[in-house]
Write an enzyme that holds these catalytic residues in place. Structure first.
Site, short mmCIF file in Angstrom:
data_model
loop_
_atom_site.label_atom_id
_atom_site.label_comp_id
_atom_site.label_asym_id
_atom_site.label_seq_id
_atom_site.Cartn_x
_atom_site.Cartn_y
_atom_site.Cartn_z
N ASN A 2 0.87 -1.18 0.00
CA ASN A 2 0.00 0.00 0.00
C ASN A 2 0.91 1.23 0.00
O ASN A 2 1.49 1.57 1.02
CB ASN A 2 -0.89 -0.03 1.25
CG ASN A 2 -1.77 1.19 1.35
OD1 ASN A 2 -1.81 2.03 0.42
ND2 ASN A 2 -2.48 1.32 2.46
N TRP A 3 0.99 1.88 -1.16
CA TRP A 3 1.91 3.02 -1.29
C TRP A 3 1.32 4.30 -0.71
O TRP A 3 2.00 5.33 -0.68
CB TRP A 3 2.30 3.20 -2.77
CG TRP A 3 3.21 2.11 -3.27
CD1 TRP A 3 3.88 1.21 -2.50
CD2 TRP A 3 3.56 1.82 -4.63
NE1 TRP A 3 4.62 0.37 -3.30
CE2 TRP A 3 4.45 0.73 -4.61
CE3 TRP A 3 3.20 2.39 -5.86
CZ2 TRP A 3 4.99 0.18 -5.78
CZ3 TRP A 3 3.73 1.84 -7.02
CH2 TRP A 3 4.62 0.74 -6.97
N LYS A 4 0.05 4.26 -0.32
CA LYS A 4 -0.61 5.44 0.30
C LYS A 4 -0.37 6.68 -0.56
O LYS A 4 -0.30 6.57 -1.79
CB LYS A 4 -0.13 5.60 1.75
CG LYS A 4 -0.30 4.30 2.55
CD LYS A 4 -0.15 4.48 4.03
CE LYS A 4 -0.32 3.14 4.74
NZ LYS A 4 -0.28 3.24 6.18
N HIS B 262 -9.75 0.81 4.91
CA HIS B 262 -8.46 1.05 5.54
C HIS B 262 -8.67 2.00 6.73
O HIS B 262 -9.50 2.91 6.67
CB HIS B 262 -7.46 1.65 4.54
CG HIS B 262 -6.07 1.65 5.08
ND1 HIS B 262 -5.63 2.59 5.97
CD2 HIS B 262 -5.03 0.79 4.88
CE1 HIS B 262 -4.36 2.31 6.30
NE2 HIS B 262 -3.99 1.23 5.65
N GLU C 21 -7.08 4.45 7.71
CA GLU C 21 -6.89 5.87 7.39
C GLU C 21 -8.13 6.44 6.70
O GLU C 21 -8.31 7.66 6.66
CB GLU C 21 -5.60 6.05 6.55
CG GLU C 21 -4.37 5.86 7.45
CD GLU C 21 -3.13 5.32 6.76
OE1 GLU C 21 -3.05 5.35 5.52
OE2 GLU C 21 -2.23 4.85 7.50
N GLU D 126 -5.25 -4.93 10.47
CA GLU D 126 -4.26 -3.88 10.66
C GLU D 126 -4.58 -3.14 11.96
O GLU D 126 -5.41 -2.22 11.97
CB GLU D 126 -4.30 -2.89 9.49
CG GLU D 126 -3.99 -3.52 8.16
CD GLU D 126 -3.45 -2.51 7.16
OE1 GLU D 126 -2.29 -2.65 6.77
OE2 GLU D 126 -4.18 -1.58 6.80
N GLY E 249 2.32 2.60 10.82
CA GLY E 249 3.21 3.75 10.68
C GLY E 249 3.87 4.17 11.98
O GLY E 249 4.44 5.25 12.07
N SER F 229 3.48 -1.80 10.34
CA SER F 229 4.93 -1.77 10.56
C SER F 229 5.62 -3.08 10.19
O SER F 229 6.55 -3.51 10.87
CB SER F 229 5.25 -1.36 12.01
OG SER F 229 4.79 -0.05 12.25
N GLY G 283 5.01 1.64 4.73
CA GLY G 283 6.31 2.30 4.60
C GLY G 283 7.39 1.45 3.95
O GLY G 283 8.11 1.92 3.05
P1 13P Z 1 2.96 0.68 7.68
O1 13P Z 1 3.56 -0.58 7.13
O2 13P Z 1 3.63 1.92 7.18
O3 13P Z 1 2.81 0.63 9.16
O4 13P Z 1 1.47 0.77 7.07
C1 13P Z 1 0.63 -0.32 7.20
C2 13P Z 1 -0.60 -0.06 6.41
O5 13P Z 1 -1.42 0.76 6.76
C3 13P Z 1 -0.78 -0.84 5.18
O6 13P Z 1 -2.06 -0.67 4.65
#
Ligand code: 13P
Length: 243
Positions: A8-10, A89, A91, A161, A167, A203, A225
């Site tokens: 997931n490159w966000k 998600h 977020e 998650e 993050g 993470s 990340g």
């Molecule tokens: P991180 O790996 O940056 O913690 O993000 C996880 C995530 O939200 C994947 O969708």
């Protein structure tokens, strides 16, 4: 048969860096799932042609095409070459107030357009501290159970998650992940989704990928990340391929 690695490159990367990452993974012969930002989807799709990687979007509108400024419909995502989409998600849940009814509509729109959703669930730190982690996850899973039975078979995966691990550098221990994944497996099985893959996200790094993926009900990882750098994504995928 190997485990699933989803990236997931966000809201990161640019057209060039995204395409370079995608091409390098294709040339390696990998079969990860990539979730770039909307403006990069079509280009990354082209970079993946001839390879085994799958393309997905990070979100989808609950509406059909029409007057919805800023939204992107499931049909548009399919037209851009996506076969997968993230729904729910954290977020989106916490940053944009998206919950049950909206997420159910997103799932239905995605499925109708032929996209396979990766449905995300997970509790906050406060909810875990209150002993409510299972309750929250059960509530999130209730949305899936509202789907008609044939639609449930079209999902790509559930991703657990824990919000406190996203993050933050703080990962759920393999035991915490294993325990929640076993619980989710049981809940899914009650509703005919026994073999739906369950990914862990939060993470994930090359250093912890093996311990997480050796847990019996962890079918793969959803990486934020650490998926932005070719070397770390390769290292995580190398672990997944050995399993
Ligand atoms: P991180 O790996 O940056 O913690 O993000 C996880 C995530 O939200 C994947 O969708």
């Amino acid at each position: 048969m190997g485990k699933i690695v989803a990236a997931n490159w966000k809201m990161n990367l640019r057209r060039q860096s995204g395409c370079e990452l995608a091409s390098a993974l294709k040339n390696d012969g990998r079969d990860c799932w990539l979730f770039p930002a909307y403006p990069h989807l079509a280009l990354v799709h082209d970079a993946l042609i001839g390879g085994a990687l799958k393309l997905g979007a990070q979100d989808v509108s609950p509406e059909e095409d029409g007057a919805f400024t800023g939204d992107v419909s499931a049909e548009m995502l399919a037209d851009a070459g996506c076969t997968l989409v993230l729904v729910g998600h954290s977020e989106r849940r916490h940053g944009h107030g998206e919950h049950g009814a909206t997420l159910l509509l997103k799932l239905k729109r995605a499925l109708r357009a032929g996209l396979k959703p990766v449905y995300c669930v997970g509790e906050t730190l406060a909810e875990r501290k209150d002993g409510k982690a299972r309750e929250v996850v059960t509530e999130h899973l209730a949305t899936l159970i509202e789907l008609a039975a044939p639609d449930r078979n079209e999902l790509a995966a559930v991703a657990y998650e824990p919000v406190w691990a996203i993050g933050t550098g703080e990962t759920a221990t393999p035991e915490q992940a294993g325990e929640m994944h076993a619980f989710i497996r049981g809940e899914l099985a009650k509703h005919g989704m026994k073999s739906l893959p369950i990914l862990y996200g939060g993470s994930v790094k090359p250093e912890n990928a093996r311990d997480l993926m050796t847990q019996p009900n962890v079918d793969g990882v959803l990486v934020g990340g650490a998926s932005l750098e070719l070397e770390s994504l390769r290292a995580i995928d190398d672990v997944a391929r050995e399993m």
